[in-house]
Design a protein around this motif. Structure first.
Motif, short mmCIF file in Angstrom:
data_model
loop_
_atom_site.label_atom_id
_atom_site.label_comp_id
_atom_site.label_asym_id
_atom_site.label_seq_id
_atom_site.Cartn_x
_atom_site.Cartn_y
_atom_site.Cartn_z
N ASN A 27 46.69 28.84 44.29
CA ASN A 27 45.44 28.60 43.56
C ASN A 27 45.13 27.11 43.50
O ASN A 27 44.00 26.68 43.73
N HIS A 62 40.09 31.13 38.50
CA HIS A 62 41.52 31.15 38.83
C HIS A 62 42.28 30.18 37.94
O HIS A 62 41.81 29.07 37.67
N ASP A 161 43.82 37.48 38.65
CA ASP A 161 44.08 37.36 40.07
C ASP A 161 45.57 37.60 40.30
O ASP A 161 46.29 38.00 39.38
#
Length: 195
Positions: A27, A62, A161
């Motif tokens: 990420n 994220h 996520d």
């Protein structure tokens, strides 16, 4: 009754934690890549709006994508090239406005002093002398606030996520391991005391 060994929960925790670490790192790398892409688009005078929207949406969606650090500039996203281009355009605009103003003043002055001149033939030296002898009035340059070109987006504490769900399951498996381990040890202790 099906009994699950507490070591299974520990193994599941370790697997989930490992996945979480790699997903969190990915990420962050993706956010850095999108920031670098934005800087490149800014340098090339490209579509900055869509690049910054793409980065903003990614960071807001994220976890572990916060780009601020203690060693870098703050805010971490700065559209320096776009700002510099606007400042240069403003300087050019004010310089052109100053030139146009002095020229218009010279033309009006010379028209009143040489009204009979055909096609301005006698006015040309007058205009040149006027421009040389009068300083150009300054047109005030607008200050462009640089804060409009600096951004800092905050990432969420948790996001749905891969990183978020693997952290959730790591915490769940760690909790299940701890509870089953403590319960089993407590039951063994109770059984020993009853014998």
């Amino acid at each position: 009754m099906l009994k699950i060994n507490y070591w299974v929960f520990l193994a599941a925790f370790l697997l989930s934690a490992t996945i979480a670490v790699f997903a969190l790192r990915q990420n962050n790398l993706n956010a850095i890549s999108l920031r670098d892409e934005l800087i490149k688009v800014d340098e090339q005078n490209g579509d900055v709006e869509s690049a910054i929207d793409k980065l903003r949406l990614y960071i807001y969606g994220h976890m572990n994508t916060d780009l601020a650090s203690s060693t870098s500039v703050y805010p971490p996203i700065q559209l320096k090239h776009r700002y510099d281009r606007l400042v240069a355009a403003e300087k050019e605009r004010t310089g052109q406005a100053n030139t146009n103003t002095i020229y218009n003043d010279a033309q009006k002055y010379c028209e009143t002093h040489f009204p009979q001149s055909f096609y301005g033939a006698g006015r040309l030296p007058c205009i040149q002398n006027y421009i040389d002898s009068h300083p150009a009035p300054s047109v005030e340059e607008k200050q462009i606030p640089d804060a409009l070109f600096k951004f800092n987006f905050s990432s969420p504490v948790w996001s749905p996520d891969l990183a978020g769900w693997s952290l959730f399951f790591a915490a769940l498996f760690l909790f299940m391991f701890t509870v089953s381990f403590v319960l089993e040890k407590w039951l063994h202790h109770k059984l020993r005391n009853h014998q």
